[in-house]
Design an enzyme around this catalytic site. Structure first.
Site, mmCIF file in Angstrom:
data_model
loop_
_atom_site.group_PDB
_atom_site.id
_atom_site.type_symbol
_atom_site.label_atom_id
_atom_site.label_comp_id
_atom_site.label_asym_id
_atom_site.label_seq_id
_atom_site.Cartn_x
_atom_site.Cartn_y
_atom_site.Cartn_z
ATOM 1 N N ASP A 268 31.142 18.127 -2.113
ATOM 2 C CA ASP A 268 32.162 18.807 -2.896
ATOM 3 C C ASP A 268 32.509 20.108 -2.158
ATOM 4 O OD1 ASP A 268 32.625 19.099 -6.497
ATOM 5 O OD2 ASP A 268 33.913 19.647 -4.820
HETATM 6 C C1 GLC Z 1 36.521 20.885 -6.705
HETATM 7 C C2 GLC Z 1 35.916 19.826 -7.594
HETATM 8 C C3 GLC Z 1 36.085 18.418 -7.068
HETATM 9 C C4 GLC Z 1 37.395 18.306 -6.318
HETATM 10 C C5 GLC Z 1 37.278 19.181 -5.089
HETATM 11 C C6 GLC Z 1 38.564 19.174 -4.262
HETATM 12 O O1 GLC Z 1 35.694 22.001 -6.633
HETATM 13 O O2 GLC Z 1 34.565 19.985 -7.965
HETATM 14 O O3 GLC Z 1 36.012 17.540 -8.186
HETATM 15 O O4 GLC Z 1 37.625 16.955 -5.948
HETATM 16 O O5 GLC Z 1 36.930 20.518 -5.406
HETATM 17 O O6 GLC Z 1 39.585 19.780 -4.994
#
Ligand code: GLC
Length: 719
Positions: A268
């Site tokens: 993430d």
């Molecule tokens: C965010 C979220 C994740 C998302 C990623 C890209 O922090 O936790 O679910 O896909 O970043 O935006």
């Protein structure tokens, strides 16, 4: 069910990837493990051109539109020694341009096919915008509505969430032996147990028995992997003391070995660097080493792997052959989706955005996801000549909130407001918006004005709830009532003596205890998306009969949380027999509205209910049969829910667990014979020895319309 990751086409892609890998420099290899882009919360779209010549960019996130993705791709391929197209990704969670109901709302349809269709359209629009990958479905089990990200998943139940997970993956990736045109890769997230964050506080610790992890939180990921999910995203949180993004047990022992996952894992956003804040890594290099060696193939987002891997390899802390394996899995997926053959998209394909067919699907979904909580007969509306709309979600002012969170690729200019939907559906009727149609406009003074004005109308429709930003990421709440003075507004409208239909829009279950007995009708419309106003109008006028059932329990008050239905008994269950029971002195133990609950404009009857046997072997199956009849005057749908209880186990078992369901659409007077198989394998659970077995013994089985419906109860035995 086919899993495209085990198809011949996938094997062919692997061969091409193997050949290309052998020609790449180490820098180019590490570049394939690096994703770049901007957070959804900033609009400075960086392109990192200075990384192109050395091949340091493998993927982008949040680049919007075919024009931009084509432009970057062209410059990148021209500038690199080994031209490898970048994989463009974004958060296509519940639609790309055309927005569908939030995933939690979709789960309340109890219709996985609906999610497959919505995601199929989302994939087509995203593909046309140059994307080949979405960071969805989110399949985190959520048992705590204080957690804002409950809106992104499919509720509190493992079995139901697993069915939606596989449908969601098939919607994005297609059902063939490879992702076809207009299909994009899915990404099962957030691996794992992100929804178990203590206190419902986002990013917080998740701590549970390994058995609960296996039986409650991991099965939806397994379902998605078995449906062919190409990628997985490692979560921010720590799980039993080890951050998910450095958790070898989760990322290798379970995901690769136990589930047979073949794709690649992306972290993430920033989760690898956050190992330092977790107190699990000393610095960036240590974090990169621990995450990569645990199984995180790609970093989202930035240069952490580019900057640290050369030294880590030189020092023997990570192995180049492991880097090769990760690059190989990423290159394979780039070949598999045809990215080398067609690195660009035809911008004219974006003509499908918000097209009538996509809007029609959104309208239908919006209506099917709503849950009727109360109705004294005021709904469906009939003979209404004037409607007063009140509340911050009723008009153009608040319609963008009806898209819900994670709709940043959409455009609320295309959203149908509740005012416009009702006006179109009630020709000849007066539909006016009263004061209080903005969140910051729900004031004592405007409440008084609205209540006064409302007296001049046949019916009042109160449109209340949360803004789109009160749920989603980093949006935990400690209280779950209607924000601000909205409850006061609803009660003032009820005090007029005029009938009040209360529509609640939010990303999460709310505490509606103070209004449920005051309003004439109460409907959870969630965040219905682009066609919100038309979906709601279809429901209020009876063009569509509500058929949603809750997939997350609604607490009586926040202090009850957790209040999920499939809890264990304890030695002193709250049976009301004596004071020494597991309960509260100051609050009921049951939720306000239980899992599986939902009303209709018509009524259904179950009859001729039987189970095919009162015993089965551990590899057997019992069929549950019944006749469902629509005994009312509206066409509608009921959801037959099959719950079981394992009476005695080697670990204590839940008092009830959903193990099968079937949604049945019936016209007035129509009946249907339904047969629902219950294989014994679904009764397996993880024992003290960590083995998943079906234990012999007695079970209760209920054929229900909601989790607390125990009218039709059977017993069977596994021998
Ligand atoms: C965010 C979220 C994740 C998302 C990623 C890209 O922090 O936790 O679910 O896909 O970043 O935006």
């Amino acid at each position: 069910m086919k899993n495209m990751m085990y198809s011949q086409a996938y094997e062919a892609a692997r061969e091409k990837a193997r050949a290309l890998l052998s020609k790449m420099t180490l820098t180019e290899k590490i570049g394939q493990l690096s994703q770049f882009g901007t957070s959804i919360y900033s609009d400075n779209e960086q392109r990192f051109e200075d990384h192109f010549s050395e091949g340091k960019v493998g993927s982008y996130l949040t680049i919007k539109g075919a024009g931009k993705t084509n432009g970057i791709q062209k410059d990148l391929l021209k500038a690199t020694r080994t031209p490898i197209p970048a994989l463009f990704a974004d958060d296509v969670i519940h639609g790309y341009r055309t927005t569908f109901p939030t995933p939690l709302a979709q789960s309340c349809s109890w219709d996985p096919e609906l999610t497959r269709q919505c995601n199929g359209i989302a994939a087509k629009e995203a593909y046309r915008a140059g994307l080949k990958w979405t960071f969805a479905p989110m399949v985190d089990i959520a048992r705590d509505p204080r957690w804002g990200r409950i809106m992104e998943g499919y509720g509190e139940d493992t079995y139901l969430c697993s069915r939606f997970a596989e449908a969601a993956v098939r919607g994005f990736q297609g059902d063939g032996d490879r992702p076809g045109k207009d299909h994009i890769y899915a990404c099962m997230k957030h691996y794992a147990a992100y929804g178990a964050c203590v206190g419902g506080r986002d990013y917080n610790t998740a701590d549970m028995s390994p058995q609960t992890l296996q039986d409650v939180y991991l099965p939806p990921f397994r379902a998605g992997v078995e449906a062919g999910a190409a990628t997985v995203m490692s979560a921010f949180n720590d799980v039993n003391g080890v951050p998910a993004t450095a958790n070898r047990y989760l990322l290798k022992d379970v995901l690769r070995e136990q589930f047979g996952f073949r794709g690649f894992v992306v972290s993430d956003a920033g989760a690898i660097g956050e190992l330092i804040a977790h107190g699990y890594a000393e610095d960036g290099g240590d974090a990169a080493e621990k995450a990569f060696n645990a199984g995180v193939d790609m970093v989202m987002a930035g240069d952490l792997y580019n900057d640290t891997f050369p030294a880590l390899i030189k020092e023997g802390k990570i192995k180049e052959e492991d880097v090769d394996e990760s690059v190989f899995s990423i290159l394979t997926l780039k070949y598999f989706i045809g990215l080398f053959d067609e690195p660009y998209v035809d911008p004219s394909g974006e003509d499908c955005f918000f097209c009538p067919e996509h809007r029609a699907a959104a309208r239908k979904a919006g209506a099917e996801c709503a849950v009727l909580l109360e109705n004294d007969g005021i709904l469906p509306l009939s003979g209404v000549k004037s409607v007063a709309l009140a509340g911050p979600l009723s008009s153009e002012e608040g319609k963008h909130h009806l898209l819900g969170g994670w709709s940043c690729s959409s455009d609320s200019a295309y959203t149908v407001s509740i005012k416009d939907g009702l006006t179109a559906a009630l020709p000849g009727a007066r539909v006016d918006v009263l004061p209080c149609d903005r969140f910051d406009g729900v004031t004592e003074e405007n409440i008084e004005k609205a209540a006064q004005a409302a007296k001049g109308y046949d019916v009042i429709v109160a449109c209340v709830g949360e803004t789109a930003f009160m749920s989603g990421e980093a949006a935990s709440r400690s209280e779950l009532g209607l924000p601000g003075l909205q409850e006061k507004l609803v009660l003032a409208l009820c005090a007029t003596g005029k009938p009040v239909v209360c529509l609640v829009s939010s990303g999460r279950p709310l505490v509606l205890t103070g209004i449920k007995d005051k309003v004439n009708a109460l409907m959870m419309i969630w965040q219905p998306g682009t066609e919100a106003g038309n979906s709601v109008a279809d429901l209020l006028t009876g063009r569509v009969c509500p058929s949603g059932r809750l997939t997350a329990s609604f607490p009586y008050r926040a202090g009850q949380i957790p209040v999920y239905y499939n809890h264990t008994s304890t030695g002193r269950p709250a049976l009301g027999n004596w004071v020494f029971e597991s309960k509260y002195r100051d609050c009921q133990i049951e939720p306000l509205y239980p899992f599986g609950y939902g009303g209709s404009y018509t009524n259904f009857e179950f009859s001729d209910i039987s189970i095919s046997s009162d015993s089965m072997s551990a590899d057997g199956c019992i069929d549950v049969s019944l006749t469902v009849r629509n005994v009312g005057s509206y066409a509608g749908a009921d959801v037959v829910q099959i719950y079981v209880r394992d009476l005695v186990g080697s670990r204590v078992r839940p008092v009830k667990e959903l193990k099968a369901f079937e949604k049945v659409f019936l016209r007035p007077g129509e009946s249907k014979r339904v047969k629902i198989p219950l294989p014994a394998s679904r009764l397996a659970f993880t024992g003290v020895d960590m083995k998943q077995t079906v234990e012999p013994g007695k079970f209760f089985l209920w054929v229900s319309e909601r989790s607390d419906d125990e009218r039709y109860k059977f017993e069977f035995e596994v021998n």
